[in-house]
Design a protein around this motif. Structure first.
Motif, mmCIF file in Angstrom:
data_model
loop_
_atom_site.group_PDB
_atom_site.id
_atom_site.type_symbol
_atom_site.label_atom_id
_atom_site.label_comp_id
_atom_site.label_asym_id
_atom_site.label_seq_id
_atom_site.Cartn_x
_atom_site.Cartn_y
_atom_site.Cartn_z
ATOM 1 N N UNK A 11 62.182 33.535 19.692
ATOM 2 C CA UNK A 11 60.483 33.324 19.647
ATOM 3 C C UNK A 11 60.505 32.437 21.074
ATOM 4 N N UNK A 12 61.241 31.306 21.279
ATOM 5 C CA UNK A 12 61.194 30.496 22.457
ATOM 6 C C UNK A 12 61.151 31.219 23.718
ATOM 7 N N UNK A 13 62.412 32.107 23.970
ATOM 8 C CA UNK A 13 62.379 33.011 24.941
ATOM 9 C C UNK A 13 61.121 34.071 25.407
ATOM 10 N N UNK A 14 60.835 34.485 24.225
ATOM 11 C CA UNK A 14 59.607 35.646 24.387
ATOM 12 C C UNK A 14 58.376 34.784 24.858
ATOM 13 N N UNK A 15 58.421 33.462 24.535
ATOM 14 C CA UNK A 15 56.908 32.570 24.756
ATOM 15 C C UNK A 15 57.060 32.332 26.167
ATOM 16 N N UNK A 16 58.347 32.251 26.808
ATOM 17 C CA UNK A 16 58.730 31.965 28.066
ATOM 18 C C UNK A 16 58.075 33.000 28.959
ATOM 19 N N UNK A 17 58.837 34.183 28.563
ATOM 20 C CA UNK A 17 58.572 35.413 29.390
ATOM 21 C C UNK A 17 57.079 35.861 29.508
ATOM 22 N N UNK A 18 56.398 35.685 28.338
ATOM 23 C CA UNK A 18 55.095 35.978 28.125
ATOM 24 C C UNK A 18 54.210 35.174 29.100
ATOM 25 N N UNK A 19 54.374 33.869 29.133
ATOM 26 C CA UNK A 19 53.571 32.590 30.035
ATOM 27 C C UNK A 19 53.824 33.221 31.383
ATOM 28 N N UNK A 20 55.187 33.743 32.066
ATOM 29 C CA UNK A 20 55.254 34.251 33.240
ATOM 30 C C UNK A 20 54.690 35.566 33.726
ATOM 31 N N UNK A 21 54.401 36.203 32.690
ATOM 32 C CA UNK A 21 53.628 37.706 32.953
ATOM 33 C C UNK A 21 52.267 37.344 33.412
ATOM 34 N N UNK A 22 51.583 38.213 34.059
ATOM 35 C CA UNK A 22 50.170 38.390 34.321
ATOM 36 C C UNK A 22 49.646 39.695 34.093
ATOM 37 N N UNK A 23 48.496 39.750 33.612
ATOM 38 C CA UNK A 23 47.686 40.860 33.298
ATOM 39 C C UNK A 23 46.987 41.319 34.516
ATOM 40 N N UNK A 24 46.693 42.638 34.279
ATOM 41 C CA UNK A 24 46.201 43.408 35.514
ATOM 42 C C UNK A 24 44.437 43.416 35.073
ATOM 43 N N UNK A 25 43.736 42.916 36.094
ATOM 44 C CA UNK A 25 42.323 43.100 35.594
ATOM 45 C C UNK A 25 41.865 44.297 36.606
ATOM 46 N N UNK A 26 40.994 45.148 35.893
ATOM 47 C CA UNK A 26 40.208 46.307 36.722
ATOM 48 C C UNK A 26 38.888 46.182 36.604
ATOM 49 N N UNK A 27 38.207 45.939 37.871
ATOM 50 C CA UNK A 27 36.821 45.700 37.809
ATOM 51 C C UNK A 27 36.398 47.078 38.464
ATOM 52 N N UNK A 28 35.141 47.387 38.034
ATOM 53 C CA UNK A 28 34.502 48.418 38.475
ATOM 54 C C UNK A 28 33.286 48.351 39.286
ATOM 55 N N UNK A 29 33.091 49.500 40.320
ATOM 56 C CA UNK A 29 31.736 49.345 40.784
ATOM 57 C C UNK A 29 31.248 50.695 41.125
ATOM 58 N N UNK A 30 29.939 50.807 40.522
ATOM 59 C CA UNK A 30 29.379 52.300 40.597
ATOM 60 C C UNK A 30 28.436 52.623 41.829
ATOM 61 N N UNK A 31 28.432 53.633 42.348
ATOM 62 C CA UNK A 31 27.666 54.068 43.512
ATOM 63 C C UNK A 31 27.125 55.293 43.151
ATOM 64 N N UNK A 32 25.929 55.607 43.533
ATOM 65 C CA UNK A 32 25.259 56.947 43.639
ATOM 66 C C UNK A 32 25.640 57.510 44.685
ATOM 67 N N UNK A 33 25.428 59.044 44.783
ATOM 68 C CA UNK A 33 25.783 59.656 46.085
ATOM 69 C C UNK A 33 24.763 59.346 47.281
ATOM 70 N N UNK A 34 23.903 58.855 46.987
ATOM 71 C CA UNK A 34 22.779 58.377 48.126
ATOM 72 C C UNK A 34 22.431 56.967 48.021
ATOM 73 N N UNK A 35 23.656 56.352 47.875
ATOM 74 C CA UNK A 35 23.247 54.747 48.152
ATOM 75 C C UNK A 35 22.916 54.202 49.531
#
Length: 112
Positions: A11-35
């Motif tokens: 459990x201790x090893x898993x906690x250390x590995x989890x702390x070092x990992x990073x999550x990927x955040x995906x942001x969205x931007x929406x356009x119209x064809x005639x922006x």
């Protein structure tokens, strides 16, 4: 070896590995064809901010109704965004039409 001690160490090893990992955040931007130009610049600045924060960017052009005939304008818009954001991120996937959306992914450049 004691089983409880083994579980504790695991459990201790898993906690250390989890702390070092990073999550990927995906942001969205929406356009119209005639922006318009002002709207494009506003969204480009937001995309630039997202990439500087380290988030991936999902830019897409949404075609409503008969606006699907402007596929080429949507592709030009996304490619223009890619060239404008070239110094902040690199294109992971070129614009692809999926249903009524033309989608492109941009990943942030690594910080040195």
């Amino acid at each position: 070896m004691d089983y409880k001690k083994f579980v504790y160490e695991q459990k201790k090893r898993d906690k250390v590995l989890k702390a070092k990992s990073s999550q990927v955040v995906v942001k969205e931007i929406r356009f119209g064809p005639q922006t318009d130009e002002h709207d494009y610049e506003f969204k480009r600045k937001n995309a630039e901010k997202f990439l500087k924060e380290g988030a991936k960017l999902k830019a897409f052009v949404f075609f409503k109704g008969r606006s699907i005939i402007y596929k080429d304008q949507g592709q030009i818009l996304l490619l223009r965004l890619a060239t404008d954001l070239e110094e902040f991120g690199k294109v992971e996937a070129m614009p692809v039409l999926e249903g009524k959306r033309m989608i492109m992914f941009i990943a942030p450049k690594k910080k040195k």
